[in-house]
Scaffold this motif. Structure first.
Motif, PDB file in Angstrom:
ATOM      1  N   ILE A 178      28.061  -0.904   4.151  1.00 45.45           N
ATOM      2  CA  ILE A 178      27.518  -0.996   5.515  1.00 45.45           C
ATOM      3  C   ILE A 178      27.497  -2.440   5.981  1.00 45.45           C
ATOM      4  CG2 ILE A 178      25.459  -0.593   6.915  1.00 45.45           C
ATOM      5  CD1 ILE A 178      24.835   1.802   5.123  1.00 45.45           C
ATOM      6  N   VAL A 179      27.066  -3.343   5.085  1.00 42.52           N
ATOM      7  CA  VAL A 179      27.025  -4.764   5.445  1.00 42.52           C
ATOM      8  C   VAL A 179      28.429  -5.289   5.733  1.00 42.52           C
ATOM      9  CG1 VAL A 179      26.479  -7.069   4.567  1.00 42.52           C
ATOM     10  CG2 VAL A 179      24.894  -5.175   4.181  1.00 42.52           C
ATOM     11  N   ILE A 180      29.388  -4.879   4.912  1.00 42.47           N
ATOM     12  CA  ILE A 180      30.765  -5.351   5.104  1.00 42.47           C
ATOM     13  C   ILE A 180      31.335  -4.838   6.418  1.00 42.47           C
ATOM     14  CG2 ILE A 180      33.119  -5.156   4.213  1.00 42.47           C
ATOM     15  CD1 ILE A 180      31.890  -5.124   1.398  1.00 42.47           C
ATOM     16  N   ARG A 216      48.829 -13.741 -14.874  1.00 42.24           N
ATOM     17  CA  ARG A 216      49.172 -12.377 -14.493  1.00 42.24           C
ATOM     18  C   ARG A 216      48.980 -12.261 -12.992  1.00 42.24           C
ATOM     19  NH1 ARG A 216      50.638 -12.534 -18.892  1.00 42.24           N
ATOM     20  NH2 ARG A 216      50.400 -11.058 -20.616  1.00 42.24           N
ATOM     21  N   ALA A 217      49.775 -11.396 -12.359  1.00 40.45           N
ATOM     22  CA  ALA A 217      49.647 -11.158 -10.927  1.00 40.45           C
ATOM     23  C   ALA A 217      50.178  -9.765 -10.623  1.00 40.45           C
ATOM     24  CB  ALA A 217      50.414 -12.219 -10.124  1.00 40.45           C
ATOM     25  N   GLY A 218      49.856  -9.270  -9.430  1.00 46.37           N
ATOM     26  CA  GLY A 218      50.336  -7.966  -9.016  1.00 46.37           C
ATOM     27  C   GLY A 218      49.446  -6.817  -9.427  1.00 46.37           C
ATOM     28  N   ARG A 219      48.294  -7.089 -10.029  1.00 43.39           N
ATOM     29  CA  ARG A 219      47.403  -6.016 -10.441  1.00 43.39           C
ATOM     30  C   ARG A 219      46.578  -5.507  -9.262  1.00 43.39           C
ATOM     31  NH1 ARG A 219      44.658  -9.256 -15.357  1.00 43.39           N
ATOM     32  NH2 ARG A 219      44.645 -10.818 -13.710  1.00 43.39           N
ATOM     33  N   ILE A 220      46.145  -4.264  -9.354  1.00 39.27           N
ATOM     34  CA  ILE A 220      45.229  -3.703  -8.369  1.00 39.27           C
ATOM     35  C   ILE A 220      43.813  -3.911  -8.898  1.00 39.27           C
ATOM     36  CG2 ILE A 220      44.517  -1.639  -7.109  1.00 39.27           C
ATOM     37  CD1 ILE A 220      47.265  -2.661  -6.341  1.00 39.27           C
ATOM     38  N   ILE A 221      43.019  -4.644  -8.146  1.00 34.74           N
ATOM     39  CA  ILE A 221      41.653  -4.992  -8.555  1.00 34.74           C
ATOM     40  C   ILE A 221      40.671  -4.164  -7.733  1.00 34.74           C
ATOM     41  CG2 ILE A 221      40.020  -6.859  -8.911  1.00 34.74           C
ATOM     42  CD1 ILE A 221      42.592  -7.176 -10.513  1.00 34.74           C
ATOM     43  N   PHE A 222      39.721  -3.530  -8.413  1.00 35.92           N
ATOM     44  CA  PHE A 222      38.687  -2.744  -7.745  1.00 35.92           C
ATOM     45  C   PHE A 222      37.368  -3.521  -7.820  1.00 35.92           C
ATOM     46  CE2 PHE A 222      41.791   0.275  -9.379  1.00 35.92           C
ATOM     47  CZ  PHE A 222      42.106   0.972  -8.220  1.00 35.92           C
ATOM     48  N   VAL A 223      36.851  -3.891  -6.657  1.00 32.43           N
ATOM     49  CA  VAL A 223      35.641  -4.707  -6.573  1.00 32.43           C
ATOM     50  C   VAL A 223      34.523  -3.856  -5.988  1.00 32.43           C
ATOM     51  CG1 VAL A 223      34.627  -6.825  -5.690  1.00 32.43           C
ATOM     52  CG2 VAL A 223      37.084  -6.732  -6.173  1.00 32.43           C
ATOM     53  N   PRO A 224      33.462  -3.533  -6.747  1.00 35.73           N
ATOM     54  CA  PRO A 224      32.344  -2.781  -6.178  1.00 35.73           C
ATOM     55  C   PRO A 224      31.739  -3.511  -4.983  1.00 35.73           C
ATOM     56  CG  PRO A 224      32.183  -2.860  -8.570  1.00 35.73           C
ATOM     57  CD  PRO A 224      33.281  -3.809  -8.182  1.00 35.73           C
ATOM     58  N   ASN A 225      31.338  -2.746  -3.985  1.00 34.87           N
ATOM     59  CA  ASN A 225      30.798  -3.358  -2.764  1.00 34.87           C
ATOM     60  C   ASN A 225      29.494  -4.108  -3.006  1.00 34.87           C
ATOM     61  OD1 ASN A 225      32.908  -2.363  -1.230  1.00 34.87           O
ATOM     62  ND2 ASN A 225      31.830  -0.486  -0.675  1.00 34.87           N
ATOM     63  N   ASN A 226      28.755  -3.742  -4.077  1.00 36.67           N
ATOM     64  CA  ASN A 226      27.494  -4.441  -4.322  1.00 36.67           C
ATOM     65  C   ASN A 226      27.711  -5.880  -4.797  1.00 36.67           C
ATOM     66  OD1 ASN A 226      28.494  -3.952  -6.864  1.00 36.67           O
ATOM     67  ND2 ASN A 226      26.681  -2.891  -7.627  1.00 36.67           N
ATOM     68  N   TYR A 227      28.965  -6.246  -5.137  1.00 34.56           N
ATOM     69  CA  TYR A 227      29.247  -7.624  -5.531  1.00 34.56           C
ATOM     70  C   TYR A 227      29.019  -8.598  -4.381  1.00 34.56           C
ATOM     71  CZ  TYR A 227      31.265  -6.586 -10.116  1.00 34.56           C
ATOM     72  OH  TYR A 227      31.447  -6.216 -11.421  1.00 34.56           O
ATOM     73  N   ILE A 228      29.037  -8.097  -3.158  1.00 36.03           N
ATOM     74  CA  ILE A 228      28.861  -9.001  -2.016  1.00 36.03           C
ATOM     75  C   ILE A 228      27.474  -9.609  -2.004  1.00 36.03           C
ATOM     76  CG2 ILE A 228      27.987  -7.326  -0.316  1.00 36.03           C
ATOM     77  CD1 ILE A 228      29.943  -8.644   1.688  1.00 36.03           C
TER      78      ILE A 228
END
Length: 530
Positions: free
Chosen positions: A322-324, A373-385
């Motif tokens: 919601i904040v994002i 390394r590069a090209g990976r798909i990173i999943f960042v939880p929204n609570n990290y904000i």
């Protein structure tokens, strides 16, 4: 004449009496053949009713024998304690113990041995069909009830056949007893009467039970069928409404793609449409199948406290989403950097869902120097904000960032000349990005307080232990900083090598030879120092 009629009557009576005496054995034999057929049916291994009755009779016989043994045992215990009496008492006690164990094993035949055959299974009341999920349960209940009714009807028909056979057997035995009076047949006749009385009583009870259960099944089947039809019609209406919502959402998305050309705005609008569509569908389902909304509110009120603790990260991610979305800190397509537990990831945002941000890791200076390394798909939880360092390279339409190149020259080099050469090269390749940044910062002045808007390339000269460090800073593409860095670095190296008064400094070691000693006066060979 009267005498003639009397003689004729006497002759006929004698003839009839003789015929009856001759026919009686033939009639008795035929009845016994019929009894054998009936007994084969009654004693068949598949005749569950007679098996139950035989066990019931055996139980009664055991009970009667227990009472008889107890009476005899009491009688012998009162007598004098002679050896014969004591042996009889011991024998009766062993017999009584055996009979007690037999009675315990046959306890199920104490009251009604036919209970499991004449009573339907207790399935309880089926719940009303209030939603499509319960339709399956209702169909299952109807099917099981009909199967149970069919089983009871088969049991009732088999009981009727057994009762009819016992009645026929009783009639045949009665005639045989009247004709011949054999003691065994008399005993069999009495036993048949007892069995017939027990089974006829069971048949009467069974008939009443079966009738009541048949009516109950019919009523439940009719009620459930009507409820299933109502829920089916209701489900069709809800399905049509949901389908219309999907069609409306699809038309809105097509209109957005037609009239909006900014990919970011299209993505945001699609997200809003999907969220609104899902919310409307949830509300439709809740109000359609939830009978008491107050009950839902009460349950959610009690459950929210426990869920808030057990699912803290999940709720924080939803709050972060919601904040994002409202705050606009991150948008799809932005290049961001996330640092967590000493690891740094830089990439482009692919999607922002309710629970997490999906980013595609790019080739950057960080991947070159740290991750490899590069090209990976990173999943960042929204609570990290709320808890983690979040950096947005392209916030509010910004497409450029500051990047710097450091190199060191020797103290003897012409550092002023080198600084000018480096600035000229940097301005040449970063000119376009400098102009873009200047325009972007001018637009940001309406939202933020910007004091320093100088975006021209800069050079800094620093003293280091092994030489003079020159740091060049310039504006570059946020999505391809490494490319411009590589280009400028190569140009600076070429220019540096072309200047004779400029040398690159790198870690070196200087070795100085010791001073030569004076030659000896006596002409001896001087020592050699290694």
């Amino acid at each position: 004449m009267r005498l003639i009629f009397s003689l004729i009557f006497l002759f006929l009576s004698t003839l009839a009496l003789h015929a009856e005496e001759v026919g009686t054995p033939l009639k008795a034999d035929q009845m016994r053949e019929n009894l054998k057929e009936i007994n084969r049916f009654l004693e068949d291994s598949n005749n569950i009713w007679m098996k139950k009755y035989a066990n019931f009779r055996a139980y009664r016989n055991i009970v009667a024998e227990i009472e008889s043994v107890k009476e005899r045992l009491s009688l012998f215990q009162k007598r004098s304690k002679t050896l014969a009496n004591q042996n009889e008492v011991a024998t009766l006690e062993r017999r009584l113990e055996t009979l007690e164990k037999q009675r315990e094993l046959m306890q199920e035949y104490k009251d009604n041995p036919f209970k499991e055959l004449i009573q339907p299974l207790e399935r309880g009341e089926v719940a009303s069909v209030t939603n499509p999920i319960l339709i399956i349960q209702a169909f299952s209940h109807i099917r099981q009830s009909k199967q149970e009714l069919e089983t009871l009807e088969r049991n009732f028909e088999s009981l009727k056949r057994v009762v009819e056979s016992l009645k026929t057997k009783e009639a045949l035995l009665y005639e045989l007893v009247v004709l011949e009076g054999i003691e065994e047949e008399v005993m069999e006749y009495k036993e048949t009467q007892n069995a017939l009385g027990e089974l006829e009583s069971t048949q009467n009870i069974f008939s009443t039970t079966l009738g009541l259960y048949r009516k109950k099944v019919e009523e439940q089947t009719q009620r459930l069928t009507e409820q299933i039809k109502a829920q089916a019609v209701k489900a069709v209406y809800i399905g049509v409404a949901v389908l219309l919502l999907f069609v409306l959402a699809l038309l809105m998305k097509m209109g957005i793609k037609k009239y909006i050309h900014d990919n970011e705005r299209i993505y945001t609008a699609n997200k809003i449409i999907n969220f609104a569509n899902l919310t409307l569908i949830i509300f439709i389902l809740l109000f359609a199948y939830l009978e008491n909304v107050t009950y839902l509110v009460t349950v959610l009120g009690f459950a929210s406290a426990g869920l808030a603790i057990a699912m803290k990260d999940l709720f924080m991610s939803v709050l972060g989403w919601i904040v994002i979305v409202i705050g606009g800190a991150v948008h799809v397509g932005d290049r961001i950097r996330v640092t967590k537990d000493g690891s740094t990831y830089i990439g482009d945002v692919l999607d922002i869902s309710i629970l997490r941000i999906t980013m595609h890791e790019g080739i950057t200076l960080t991947t070159y120097m740290e991750n490899r390394r590069a090209g990976r798909i990173i999943f960042v939880p929204n609570n990290y904000i709320f808890t983690t360092m979040f950096a947005n390279y392209t916030h509010s339409g910004m497409k450029t960032v500051w990047d710097g190149i450091d190199f060191t020259i020797t103290f003897e080099s012409n550092h002023r000349k080198m600084v000018q050469i480096a600035l000229d090269i940097t301005k040449k390749y970063a000119k376009g990005y400098t102009e873009i940044t200047r325009k972007q910062l001018n637009r940001l002045r309406d939202r933020y307080s910007l004091r320093n808007t100088n975006v021209e390339p800069r050079a800094f000269t620093m003293l280091e232990p092994n030489g003079i460090r020159i740091s060049i800073w310039y504006q570059t593409n946020a999505y391809a900083a490494l490319t411009l860095r590589s280009t400028i670095s190569g140009e600076i190296v070429d220019a540096l090598l072309a200047e004779p008064d400029i040398e690159i400094a790198y870690p070196t070691t200087t070795v100085r030879a010791p001073k030569e000693p004076l030659p000896p006066s006596d002409g001896a060979i001087p020592p050699v120092h290694l």
